[in-house]
Design a protein around this motif. Structure first.
Motif, PDB file in Angstrom:
ATOM      1  N   GLU A   1       0.832  -1.206   0.000  1.00 30.83           N
ATOM      2  CA  GLU A   1       0.000   0.000   0.000  1.00 30.83           C
ATOM      3  C   GLU A   1       0.864   1.253   0.000  1.00 30.83           C
ATOM      4  O   GLU A   1       0.529   2.253  -0.637  1.00 30.83           O
ATOM      5  N   ARG A   2       1.998   1.218   0.709  1.00 27.81           N
ATOM      6  CA  ARG A   2       2.901   2.374   0.706  1.00 27.81           C
ATOM      7  C   ARG A   2       3.487   2.588  -0.685  1.00 27.81           C
ATOM      8  O   ARG A   2       3.640   3.723  -1.140  1.00 27.81           O
ATOM      9  N   LYS A   3       3.822   1.496  -1.373  1.00 31.39           N
ATOM     10  CA  LYS A   3       4.344   1.613  -2.744  1.00 31.39           C
ATOM     11  C   LYS A   3       3.293   2.244  -3.653  1.00 31.39           C
ATOM     12  O   LYS A   3       3.597   3.149  -4.445  1.00 31.39           O
ATOM     13  N   GLN A   4       2.049   1.776  -3.520  1.00 31.17           N
ATOM     14  CA  GLN A   4       0.982   2.341  -4.340  1.00 31.17           C
ATOM     15  C   GLN A   4       0.793   3.823  -4.045  1.00 31.17           C
ATOM     16  O   GLN A   4       0.569   4.631  -4.947  1.00 31.17           O
ATOM     17  N   MET A   5       0.872   4.185  -2.762  1.00 36.44           N
ATOM     18  CA  MET A   5       0.645   5.576  -2.394  1.00 36.44           C
ATOM     19  C   MET A   5       1.753   6.484  -2.922  1.00 36.44           C
ATOM     20  O   MET A   5       1.495   7.606  -3.370  1.00 36.44           O
ATOM     21  N   LEU A   6       3.009   5.995  -2.885  1.00 36.53           N
ATOM     22  CA  LEU A   6       4.102   6.813  -3.400  1.00 36.53           C
ATOM     23  C   LEU A   6       3.923   7.078  -4.889  1.00 36.53           C
ATOM     24  O   LEU A   6       4.213   8.182  -5.374  1.00 36.53           O
ATOM     25  N   VAL A   7       3.462   6.084  -5.639  1.00 37.44           N
ATOM     26  CA  VAL A   7       3.166   6.303  -7.051  1.00 37.44           C
ATOM     27  C   VAL A   7       2.015   7.286  -7.193  1.00 37.44           C
ATOM     28  O   VAL A   7       2.016   8.166  -8.051  1.00 37.44           O
ATOM     29  N   LYS A   8       1.013   7.140  -6.300  1.00 40.56           N
ATOM     30  CA  LYS A   8      -0.191   7.964  -6.384  1.00 40.56           C
ATOM     31  C   LYS A   8       0.121   9.453  -6.228  1.00 40.56           C
ATOM     32  O   LYS A   8      -0.468  10.304  -6.904  1.00 40.56           O
ATOM     33  N   ILE A   9       1.055   9.789  -5.336  1.00 37.92           N
ATOM     34  CA  ILE A   9       1.260  11.203  -5.033  1.00 37.92           C
ATOM     35  C   ILE A   9       2.165  11.906  -6.046  1.00 37.92           C
ATOM     36  O   ILE A   9       2.299  13.124  -6.007  1.00 37.92           O
ATOM     37  N   LEU A  10       2.779  11.145  -6.969  1.00 35.79           N
ATOM     38  CA  LEU A  10       3.601  11.777  -8.002  1.00 35.79           C
ATOM     39  C   LEU A  10       2.722  12.460  -9.046  1.00 35.79           C
ATOM     40  O   LEU A  10       1.648  11.974  -9.390  1.00 35.79           O
ATOM     41  N   ASP A  11       3.201  13.557  -9.578  1.00 37.49           N
ATOM     42  CA  ASP A  11       2.486  14.275 -10.639  1.00 37.49           C
ATOM     43  C   ASP A  11       2.764  13.568 -11.964  1.00 37.49           C
ATOM     44  O   ASP A  11       3.877  13.565 -12.468  1.00 37.49           O
TER      45      ASP A  11
END
Length: 676
Positions: free
Chosen positions: A629-639
């Motif tokens: 989930e942390r990996k997904q979130m880091l991708v999510k917050i990138l522009d």
């Protein structure tokens, strides 16, 4: 706040049964991904439980034409991301827009335009009395929104190329190999190559469900069509007015692909669908025993622009098979005469063709003709052995309607054998001294079998025009072609030779933006065409580029002997200059929390974050997330509008310092012209 009450209601529902507790909780931590996965799979028990909660039903459903629609996308976002985003985010994420593999661009690096309605499930008008899972009903109305055009424009702006490298001797030709997302790369090519590409050949992922190919070949149906739609729309811009496009698929999506291409290129532009035999029936793949037919063919779906004309190619069949097939069909084989003695030529006069050019006329004396059967009996061999031995002497006669025949008949009014010698101004013998024979009182044309047949390794082959069934191409030696290892998806060079010859002439530009092992580019180089190849996989350097380097060195596999390839040529390799795309790759490769934390530390200093992301909330509560989930979130917050550096920023000080002078000059020349 209403948001807290909603989350409280969701947690209450998800812990309301022992089944839900075991399925959706890990101690006090909610397995958010599992909940979202079941929602997207339309899990009936979960959806029913959620809709029984009044607050959830009021917040995440809507009435459309008397039916209740669950806002699945918004509910999924609330479960996964709401705690870390401004309130406007959920509304934005639920829009129709750029996505890949069923997830919006915020979760993926491969950009496509999503079909509408993918994130909703229609609840009303269905029954579960038979215990079956709810099914979507066709033709029901749905509501969605559209993504901002300005953000799409930013995403598709021309990008900077880096790590440019030239292979082979520098010349006027710009053969180009690009590493990077093919949709974004295509948009970077539009300014320079719009309307200039003569042939586009594509061998995209087939959407078979197989994971044996290095591409993500597991697109669902709607997403695969969307994936193709975006790329084909750009391809249309690049195709010349006399250009053609061939798309290679199996039967998983071919029928839908044609409908899609009808829409993009126009039904009037459809040319043909070619069936390509890939395997013998005994070795065909797919399906269980006695459950479905085995697959042994694939398809080329072909469209052409207004001024394009396909050049019909020839295919080869072993002569004995060709003759046997005709006999089975109740047809004869006309080539049954052998000119065992060609005789002596004596010039008897001249005539003129329609342009006034000279045609020399020769009488043939002391010639001898025997039938194939006679020769076989005399020399104690089979008839096919006669064809193999005397191929260039075997002929038939035809009642050909040609102006030359009429002129010969008028000039030499006898029943003998006459040779007309002249220089054709068109056709395969253009510019060459050519002898054509005419025999008998009506001067029937003498046609030799060697004009449509040949000997290879002691075996005679008959050539005929290739129609829409290409069953003569061998796939057995693919692994040895090119001198590189590529386990799946490679196509034989002879297939690409036929495609390229069908649509182009020497010097024309050929494009393949699913480059794979580089077969299209290798064949194009050997055939004297220019090419552009795009590939996003890392093997582009170890497989594709290495193969083309071997072509330059003169490797002799594939079609090399057919075209007398001796080596030479050149190409430029370049990469789209990664920005946030690089971080997405680093996140994917991180195998431990420590490695992931190191990626995040680098991101904090340099990365461009989505303006909607609340980083403080993410940092505060990231300990509640699993590693995935942390990996997904880091991708999510990138522009995701900043996956690659835009060319418009190349002269910014911070960007200029990141690229070499050679790369800078290449970009300036590529986009603005001038000397490199």
């Amino acid at each position: 706040m209403i948001e807290s009450k909603l989350m409280e209601a969701l947690r209450s529902v998800l812990s309301s049964t022992d089944e839900f507790k075991q399925k959706y909780w890990r101690g006090e931590a909610l397995k958010r991904n599992k909940v979202v996965e079941d929602l997207r799979d339309y899990d009936a028990s979960l959806i029913e439980a959620l809709l029984k909660n009044e607050l959830i039903a009021n917040s995440y459903t809507m009435e459309v034409a008397g039916n209740t629609v669950l806002k699945l996308g918004k509910l999924s976002d609330a479960l996964q991301y709401k705690e870390y985003w401004e309130d406007s985010y959920t509304k934005f994420a639920n829009k129709i827009g750029l996505s890949a593999d069923g997830k919006f661009i915020d979760e993926s690096s491969d950009v496509v335009l999503q079909f509408p309605f993918a994130d909703t499930v229609l609840k009303a008008g269905m029954s579960r009395e038979d215990g079956e899972k709810d099914e979507l009903r066709p033709n029901e109305p749905f509501l969605n929104e559209t993504i901002s055009q300005t953000e799409i424009s930013t995403l598709f702006a021309p990008k900077i190329f880096k790590n440019t490298e030239h292979f082979g001797e520098r010349d006027e030709t710009l053969n180009l190999v690009i590493k990077g997302n093919n949709l974004i790369a295509l948009h970077s090519l539009v300014p320079n190559f719009s309307g200039k590409v003569k042939l586009i050949y594509l061998d995209p992922p087939y959407n078979t469900g197989s994971d044996s190919f290095n591409y993500n070949d597991r697109f669902n149906h709607a997403t695969w069509l969307t994936f193709m739609k975006n790329r084909l729309e750009v391809a249309k811009k690049l195709l010349s007015i006399d250009g053609m496009i061939f798309v290679h698929t199996d039967d998983s999506e071919q029928a839908y692909l044609k409908v899609l291409m009808d829409d993009i290129f126009g039904r009037d532009s459809y040319l043909n669908t070619v069936i390509v035999k890939t395997k013998a029936s005994s070795g065909a793949s797919g399906g269980g025993e006695d459950k479905r037919l085995k697959k042994n063919v694939e398809y080329l779906t072909i469209y052409k622009n207004e001024l394009a004309d396909i050049q019909i190619q020839e295919k080869s069949v072993p002569l004995d098979e060709y003759i046997s097939t005709r006999k089975e069909e109740g047809k004869g084989f006309a080539y049954t005469q052998v000119l065992v003695n060609p005789g002596t030529l004596t010039k008897v006069g001249e005539t003129r063709d329609g342009r006034g050019d000279t045609i020399e006329l020769y009488d043939v004396s002391n010639f001898e003709i025997k039938s194939v059967k006679e020769v076989a009996k005399t020399e104690n061999m089979s008839e096919i052995d006669v064809y193999n031995k005397y191929l260039d002497k075997i002929f038939t006669t035809e009642n050909a309607q040609t102006s030359i025949r009429d002129r010969v008949k008028n000039a030499v009014p006898d029943d003998g054998y006459t040779i007309a010698r002249y220089v054709p101004v068109s056709g395969k013998n253009k510019g060459k001294i050519t002898d054509v024979g005419f025999i008998g009182s009506t001067k029937r044309l003498v046609s030799f079998l060697s004009a449509t047949a040949y000997i290879e390794d002691g075996v005679a082959y008959k050539t005929e025009k290739a129609g829409t069934l290409w069953d003569d191409l061998s796939w057995s030696s693919i692994k040895s072609e090119g001198g590189v290892e590529f386990n799946n998806g490679e196509k034989p060079e002879k297939l690409l030779q036929r495609v390229i010859a069908s649509a182009t002439e020497e010097g024309d530009l050929v494009m393949d933006f699913f480059m794979g092992s580089g077969t299209t580019q290798a064949v194009a180089m050997k055939m004297g065409r220019q090419f552009i190849g795009i590939e996003q996989m890392d093997y582009i350097k170890t497989v594709s580029v290495e193969r083309l380097k071997k072509v330059i060195e003169g490797e002799q596999s594939g079609i090399s002997k057919d075209v007398n390839w001796q080596g030479g040529g050149s190409f430029v390799y370049a990469e789209l200059m990664e920005k946030n795309q690089g971080y997405i790759g680093d996140i994917a490769k991180a195998g431990t929390p420590t490695e992931l934390a190191a990626v995040y530390e680098r991101m904090k200093d340099v990365a461009d974050f989505d303006f909607r992301a609340d980083l403080d909330k993410f940092i505060e509560q990231k300990s509640e997330l699993t590693f995935d989930e942390r990996k997904q979130m880091l991708v999510k917050i990138l522009d995701k509008n900043q996956l690659y550096y835009n060319y418009a920023d190349i002269d910014d000080v911070d960007v200029r310092d990141l690229i070499s002078d050679e790369d800078y000059n290449f970009n300036k020349t590529f986009y603005e012209g001038g000397e490199a």
